[in-house]
Design a protein around this motif. Sequence first.
Motif, PDB file in Angstrom:
ATOM      1  N   SER A  28      29.230 -16.653 -24.535  1.00 55.78           N
ATOM      2  CA  SER A  28      27.819 -16.598 -24.869  1.00 55.78           C
ATOM      3  C   SER A  28      27.601 -15.379 -25.777  1.00 55.78           C
ATOM      4  O   SER A  28      28.194 -14.329 -25.539  1.00 55.78           O
ATOM      5  N   ARG A  30      24.660 -13.119 -28.433  1.00 57.56           N
ATOM      6  CA  ARG A  30      23.286 -12.857 -28.867  1.00 57.56           C
ATOM      7  C   ARG A  30      23.232 -11.485 -29.531  1.00 57.56           C
ATOM      8  O   ARG A  30      24.146 -10.658 -29.327  1.00 57.56           O
ATOM      9  N   ALA A  31      22.128 -11.251 -30.301  1.00 57.09           N
ATOM     10  CA  ALA A  31      21.965  -9.936 -30.936  1.00 57.09           C
ATOM     11  C   ALA A  31      21.350  -8.969 -29.939  1.00 57.09           C
ATOM     12  O   ALA A  31      20.514  -9.365 -29.110  1.00 57.09           O
ATOM     13  N   VAL A  32      21.765  -7.717 -29.987  1.00 53.13           N
ATOM     14  CA  VAL A  32      21.084  -6.646 -29.253  1.00 53.13           C
ATOM     15  C   VAL A  32      21.009  -5.428 -30.174  1.00 53.13           C
ATOM     16  O   VAL A  32      21.756  -5.345 -31.158  1.00 53.13           O
ATOM     17  N   THR A  46      19.578  -3.654 -21.676  1.00 58.26           N
ATOM     18  CA  THR A  46      19.091  -4.997 -21.372  1.00 58.26           C
ATOM     19  C   THR A  46      18.789  -5.113 -19.882  1.00 58.26           C
ATOM     20  O   THR A  46      18.975  -4.171 -19.113  1.00 58.26           O
ATOM     21  N   PRO A  51      20.894 -13.485 -18.269  1.00 55.79           N
ATOM     22  CA  PRO A  51      22.203 -14.155 -18.294  1.00 55.79           C
ATOM     23  C   PRO A  51      23.334 -13.230 -18.746  1.00 55.79           C
ATOM     24  O   PRO A  51      24.418 -13.232 -18.154  1.00 55.79           O
TER      25      PRO A  51
HETATM   26  C1  FMN Z   1      17.596  -8.304 -33.830  1.00 52.19           C
HETATM   27  C2  FMN Z   1      17.520  -8.552 -32.336  1.00 52.19           C
HETATM   28  C3  FMN Z   1      17.638  -7.472 -31.465  1.00 52.19           C
HETATM   29  C4  FMN Z   1      17.586  -7.665 -30.077  1.00 52.19           C
HETATM   30  N1  FMN Z   1      17.758  -6.602 -29.251  1.00 52.19           N
HETATM   31  C5  FMN Z   1      17.792  -6.793 -27.906  1.00 52.19           C
HETATM   32  C6  FMN Z   1      18.070  -5.688 -27.027  1.00 52.19           C
HETATM   33  O1  FMN Z   1      18.289  -4.552 -27.454  1.00 52.19           O
HETATM   34  N2  FMN Z   1      18.100  -5.941 -25.694  1.00 52.19           N
HETATM   35  C7  FMN Z   1      17.882  -7.189 -25.176  1.00 52.19           C
HETATM   36  O2  FMN Z   1      17.920  -7.344 -23.961  1.00 52.19           O
HETATM   37  N3  FMN Z   1      17.614  -8.246 -25.984  1.00 52.19           N
HETATM   38  C8  FMN Z   1      17.578  -8.079 -27.338  1.00 52.19           C
HETATM   39  N4  FMN Z   1      17.332  -9.139 -28.183  1.00 52.19           N
HETATM   40  C9  FMN Z   1      17.142 -10.473 -27.589  1.00 52.19           C
HETATM   41  C10 FMN Z   1      18.525 -11.093 -27.296  1.00 52.19           C
HETATM   42  O3  FMN Z   1      19.111 -11.566 -28.510  1.00 52.19           O
HETATM   43  C11 FMN Z   1      18.436 -12.263 -26.294  1.00 52.19           C
HETATM   44  O4  FMN Z   1      17.542 -13.239 -26.777  1.00 52.19           O
HETATM   45  C12 FMN Z   1      17.950 -11.803 -24.911  1.00 52.19           C
HETATM   46  O5  FMN Z   1      18.456 -10.529 -24.587  1.00 52.19           O
HETATM   47  C13 FMN Z   1      18.386 -12.796 -23.844  1.00 52.19           C
HETATM   48  O6  FMN Z   1      19.790 -12.919 -23.841  1.00 52.19           O
HETATM   49  P1  FMN Z   1      20.603 -13.621 -22.652  1.00 52.19           P
HETATM   50  O7  FMN Z   1      19.791 -14.810 -22.211  1.00 52.19           O
HETATM   51  O8  FMN Z   1      21.917 -14.001 -23.264  1.00 52.19           O
HETATM   52  O9  FMN Z   1      20.757 -12.602 -21.568  1.00 52.19           O
HETATM   53  C14 FMN Z   1      17.375  -8.976 -29.561  1.00 52.19           C
HETATM   54  C15 FMN Z   1      17.240 -10.046 -30.447  1.00 52.19           C
HETATM   55  C16 FMN Z   1      17.316  -9.836 -31.807  1.00 52.19           C
HETATM   56  C17 FMN Z   1      17.181 -11.026 -32.732  1.00 52.19           C
END
Ligand code: FMN
Length: 172
Positions: A28, A30-32, A46, A51
Amino acid sequence: MEDDPFWLFAAWWREENVPMVLATAGPSARAVVLEQFDERGFVFWTSAESPKGRALAADPRAALVWLWDGRQARVEGRVEPVAEGENERHWQQREGKRQIAAFRQSEPVESREALLRWLAAVPEKPKRPPFWRGYRVLAERFEFWIADENYIHDRYEYLRSGEGWRRRRLQP
Ligand SMILES: Cc1cc2nc3c(=O)[nH]c(=O)nc-3n(C[C@H](O)[C@H](O)[C@H](O)COP(=O)(O)O)c2cc1C
């Protein structure tokens, strides 16, 4: 090429703060936000109940990817929680609206209206929930990829070795 991969990463990062993609077991991704890094590794925050938080509890390893125009950096390693004091410090400097992501992250929501109704009931400056945590990806392997116009791209791998790093070139 540099002897220290953090030095090279820092040079690229100074040029442009691009988004960081975090991959966990599942698989899995995603961006953080990359909030800080030092010679140990890369730190993001986070919800431990999201997830990705659950995935990291079950398998505390991760991979990171950054993309610049014609360049890619990759990191892999074990993941550790940051010191408890850093969590509170980070929470305090996160502005109000950004704190919302800490709650119920990734749970299904009926509609945007339902989301806004729930939001109205959240205090303006909520206390940090115990599950809002910083994680440090301990860099054990780096890879840098640099595009070449003739497709003979340069790739450099760095593996931790004692106090230093072992570097080698990889086939593109
Ligand atoms: C540019 C960008 C930065 C993000 N930064 C964070 C972050 O620092 N921490 C976080 O929890 N989610 C962040 N998100 C949202 C995550 O990409 C993700 O949607 C969310 O954390 C849920 O992920 P999970 O379901 O895999 O746990 C960010 C999304 C984007 C597009």
